[in-house]
Design a protein around this motif. Structure first.
Motif, PDB file in Angstrom:
ATOM      1  N   ILE A  73       0.818  -1.216   0.000  1.00 18.37           N
ATOM      2  CA  ILE A  73       0.000   0.000   0.000  1.00 18.37           C
ATOM      3  C   ILE A  73       0.856   1.272   0.000  1.00 18.37           C
ATOM      4  O   ILE A  73       0.331   2.369   0.176  1.00 18.37           O
ATOM      5  CB  ILE A  73      -0.962   0.032   1.208  1.00 18.37           C
ATOM      6  N   THR A  74       2.165   1.131  -0.179  1.00 19.38           N
ATOM      7  CA  THR A  74       3.061   2.285  -0.239  1.00 19.38           C
ATOM      8  C   THR A  74       3.856   2.258  -1.533  1.00 19.38           C
ATOM      9  O   THR A  74       3.898   1.244  -2.232  1.00 19.38           O
ATOM     10  CB  THR A  74       4.029   2.299   0.963  1.00 19.38           C
ATOM     11  N   LYS A  75       4.523   3.382  -1.831  1.00 21.36           N
ATOM     12  CA  LYS A  75       5.234   3.495  -3.102  1.00 21.36           C
ATOM     13  C   LYS A  75       6.726   3.768  -2.966  1.00 21.36           C
ATOM     14  O   LYS A  75       7.517   3.267  -3.760  1.00 21.36           O
ATOM     15  CB  LYS A  75       4.601   4.608  -3.940  1.00 21.36           C
ATOM     16  N   ASN A  76       7.113   4.581  -2.004  1.00 20.80           N
ATOM     17  CA  ASN A  76       8.498   5.055  -1.969  1.00 20.80           C
ATOM     18  C   ASN A  76       9.234   4.795  -0.659  1.00 20.80           C
ATOM     19  O   ASN A  76      10.455   4.710  -0.652  1.00 20.80           O
ATOM     20  CB  ASN A  76       8.523   6.574  -2.228  1.00 20.80           C
ATOM     21  N   ILE A  77       8.540   4.702   0.439  1.00 23.06           N
ATOM     22  CA  ILE A  77       9.168   4.657   1.756  1.00 23.06           C
ATOM     23  C   ILE A  77       9.927   3.348   1.970  1.00 23.06           C
ATOM     24  O   ILE A  77       9.461   2.278   1.572  1.00 23.06           O
ATOM     25  CB  ILE A  77       8.096   4.868   2.857  1.00 23.06           C
ATOM     26  N   LYS A  78      11.117   3.428   2.558  1.00 23.51           N
ATOM     27  CA  LYS A  78      11.875   2.236   2.913  1.00 23.51           C
ATOM     28  C   LYS A  78      11.209   1.566   4.111  1.00 23.51           C
ATOM     29  O   LYS A  78      10.693   2.242   5.003  1.00 23.51           O
ATOM     30  CB  LYS A  78      13.324   2.591   3.239  1.00 23.51           C
ATOM     31  N   ILE A 104       8.130  -7.611  -2.949  1.00 22.84           N
ATOM     32  CA  ILE A 104       6.815  -6.968  -2.961  1.00 22.84           C
ATOM     33  C   ILE A 104       6.951  -5.454  -3.088  1.00 22.84           C
ATOM     34  O   ILE A 104       6.202  -4.794  -3.810  1.00 22.84           O
ATOM     35  CB  ILE A 104       6.027  -7.330  -1.685  1.00 22.84           C
ATOM     36  N   SER A 105       7.947  -4.895  -2.379  1.00 27.08           N
ATOM     37  CA  SER A 105       8.114  -3.433  -2.332  1.00 27.08           C
ATOM     38  C   SER A 105       8.989  -2.887  -3.446  1.00 27.08           C
ATOM     39  O   SER A 105       9.261  -1.690  -3.486  1.00 27.08           O
ATOM     40  CB  SER A 105       8.728  -3.042  -0.982  1.00 27.08           C
ATOM     41  N   ARG A 106       9.472  -3.760  -4.317  1.00 28.33           N
ATOM     42  CA  ARG A 106      10.369  -3.362  -5.406  1.00 28.33           C
ATOM     43  C   ARG A 106      11.664  -2.747  -4.882  1.00 28.33           C
ATOM     44  O   ARG A 106      12.107  -1.706  -5.327  1.00 28.33           O
ATOM     45  CB  ARG A 106       9.668  -2.394  -6.360  1.00 28.33           C
ATOM     46  N   GLY A 107      12.248  -3.419  -3.878  1.00 26.20           N
ATOM     47  CA  GLY A 107      13.585  -3.049  -3.429  1.00 26.20           C
ATOM     48  C   GLY A 107      13.652  -2.088  -2.268  1.00 26.20           C
ATOM     49  O   GLY A 107      14.681  -1.424  -2.087  1.00 26.20           O
ATOM     50  N   ARG A 108      12.612  -2.026  -1.427  1.00 23.44           N
ATOM     51  CA  ARG A 108      12.603  -1.052  -0.334  1.00 23.44           C
ATOM     52  C   ARG A 108      12.817  -1.669   1.048  1.00 23.44           C
ATOM     53  O   ARG A 108      12.690  -0.985   2.062  1.00 23.44           O
ATOM     54  CB  ARG A 108      11.278  -0.279  -0.346  1.00 23.44           C
ATOM     55  N   ALA A 171      16.942 -11.110  -2.813  1.00 23.59           N
ATOM     56  CA  ALA A 171      16.461  -9.726  -2.867  1.00 23.59           C
ATOM     57  C   ALA A 171      16.542  -9.189  -4.292  1.00 23.59           C
ATOM     58  O   ALA A 171      17.294  -9.697  -5.131  1.00 23.59           O
ATOM     59  CB  ALA A 171      17.283  -8.852  -1.933  1.00 23.59           C
ATOM     60  N   LEU A 172      15.785  -8.147  -4.563  1.00 27.69           N
ATOM     61  CA  LEU A 172      15.637  -7.632  -5.921  1.00 27.69           C
ATOM     62  C   LEU A 172      16.949  -7.146  -6.524  1.00 27.69           C
ATOM     63  O   LEU A 172      17.307  -7.508  -7.642  1.00 27.69           O
ATOM     64  CB  LEU A 172      14.607  -6.493  -5.928  1.00 27.69           C
ATOM     65  N   ASP A 173      17.668  -6.330  -5.772  1.00 26.61           N
ATOM     66  CA  ASP A 173      18.905  -5.727  -6.308  1.00 26.61           C
ATOM     67  C   ASP A 173      20.096  -6.031  -5.403  1.00 26.61           C
ATOM     68  O   ASP A 173      20.608  -5.158  -4.698  1.00 26.61           O
ATOM     69  CB  ASP A 173      18.741  -4.211  -6.451  1.00 26.61           C
ATOM     70  N   GLY A 174      20.510  -7.276  -5.378  1.00 28.69           N
ATOM     71  CA  GLY A 174      21.674  -7.621  -4.573  1.00 28.69           C
ATOM     72  C   GLY A 174      21.336  -7.763  -3.099  1.00 28.69           C
ATOM     73  O   GLY A 174      20.330  -8.353  -2.734  1.00 28.69           O
TER      74      GLY A 174
END
Length: 348
Positions: A73-78, A104-108, A171-174
């Motif tokens: 339900i969020t977009k940017n927050i870590k 799920i969070s695209r790397g956050r 994880a998505l990016d390393g």
């Protein structure tokens, strides 16, 4: 100047479930918590952290479950734990769960690993408290190995070995960022520095200035282990609650805060919190950031001058403070406190 991040963290406090008719249910507290995360994201807060507890007065025993819901339900927050009690959990499962949140969070996703300030999880999951320190050291070593490499070979004394096995999903990016949480013991500063990990210090009492030697030890040991000052990531968290009027918010917040501190302190031999102690803690030299926007700004700027932190985490929604007050405090923090702190520190 290095990037400066501002976050919010919570333990998702609630009235004990064993007290009929008191406070709100765990169900409602989780719903409120997700609303808090969503608002923080919409207001541009950088990070949100959720603590792990296994007590009747906290609603989150599985931070990754709630973080996964927040990720959707969020977009940017870590999204980070605050903390994951690594000693009484399994590093393989911790990595897998956070890697899932990361996807799920695209790397956050981030992990804040700690030993925890409560011990309920040790007997609950069958661990011996006499192994307190060794459990953490071994499991941190294994978690970092899993985070670094898809296939892992590892052996220790308190957990069965792993022989060239893969840990999935990745994880998505390393690697997932791993922070080490500390309460001020010198060993924690040295451990974080030697492992080249970001350090998060909780200041929930006393005077922030008293923690300068601890932070200096972290910086000095980091330098001795080949890290420049520009590479260091250092976080500070304080109890924070903000209102429009300094005295009014103090009056409204005090009963909730005192109740929470007295409940926690009962098992630790603390004296009941007086209003005088509360006022001293929120005075210029104290650690408690409760009051007006100006008071919070002044204290955060002061702590940045003391420590040179790269991340500040406001530990909010403390005790059984009404949800509406939490949302208002979050709004003031995001819209007024953070921009003014950045302005005073010369950060655009």
């Amino acid at each position: 100047m290095k990037k400066l991040e501002f976050g919010i963290m919570t333990f998702a406090d609630m009235a004990p479930e064993t007290i009929p008719g008191k406070g709100i249910s765990a169900h409602q507290r989780i719903q409120n918590l997700l609303e808090e995360v969503k608002l923080a994201d919409e207001l541009g807060v950088d990070v949100f952290g959720i603590g792990e507890h296994h007590r009747e007065d906290y609603s989150v025993s599985s931070p990754t479950t709630v973080l996964a819901a927040a990720a959707a339900i969020t977009k940017n927050i870590k999204l980070t734990s605050a903390v994951s009690v690594l000693s009484s959990d399994d590093p393989v499962r911790i990595y897998q769960q956070f890697a899932t949140v990361d996807l799920i969070s695209r790397g956050r996703a981030e992990i804040m690993a700690g030993r925890g300030s409560f011990i309920e999880s040790f007997p609950l999951f069958g661990y011996d408290l006499s192994d307190y320190n060794q459990l953490f050291d071994e499991k941190l070593e294994l978690l970092l190995a899993i985070n670094k490499s898809e296939k892992v070979s590892w052996s220790g004394h308190l957990r069965s070995p792993i022989h060239n096995l893969g840990v999935y999903p990745r994880a998505l990016d390393g690697e997932i960022p791993v922070w080490l949480a500390a309460g001020g013991t010198p060993a924690s500063a040295i451990r974080a520095a030697k492992l080249k990990l970001p350090l998060m210090l909780a200041i929930i009492g006393g005077m922030p200035a008293n923690f300068v030697p601890f932070i200096d030890l972290y910086k000095k040991t980091s330098a001795e282990n080949g890290r420049s000052a520009d590479e260091l990531q250092l976080g500070i968290n304080n109890h924070v609650f903000i209102g429009e009027n300094d005295e009014e918010i103090a009056d409204e917040f005090f009963p909730h805060y005192a109740q929470m501190m007295d409940r926690v302190g009962k098992d630790r031999g603390w004296q009941p919190m007086s209003r005088e102690q509360f006022e001293w803690m929120r005075s210029e030299r104290g650690s408690l950031m409760v009051g007006s926007v100006e008071k919070a700004v002044n204290k955060i700027v002061m702590e940045h001058q003391l420590f040179g932190f790269t991340r500040f985490m406001a530990h909010s929604s403390l005790g059984t403070v009404p949800h509406e007050m939490v949302l208002k405090s979050t709004e003031l923090y995001a819209k007024q406190v953070i921009p003014e702190v950045k302005k005073r520190l010369g950060i655009t």
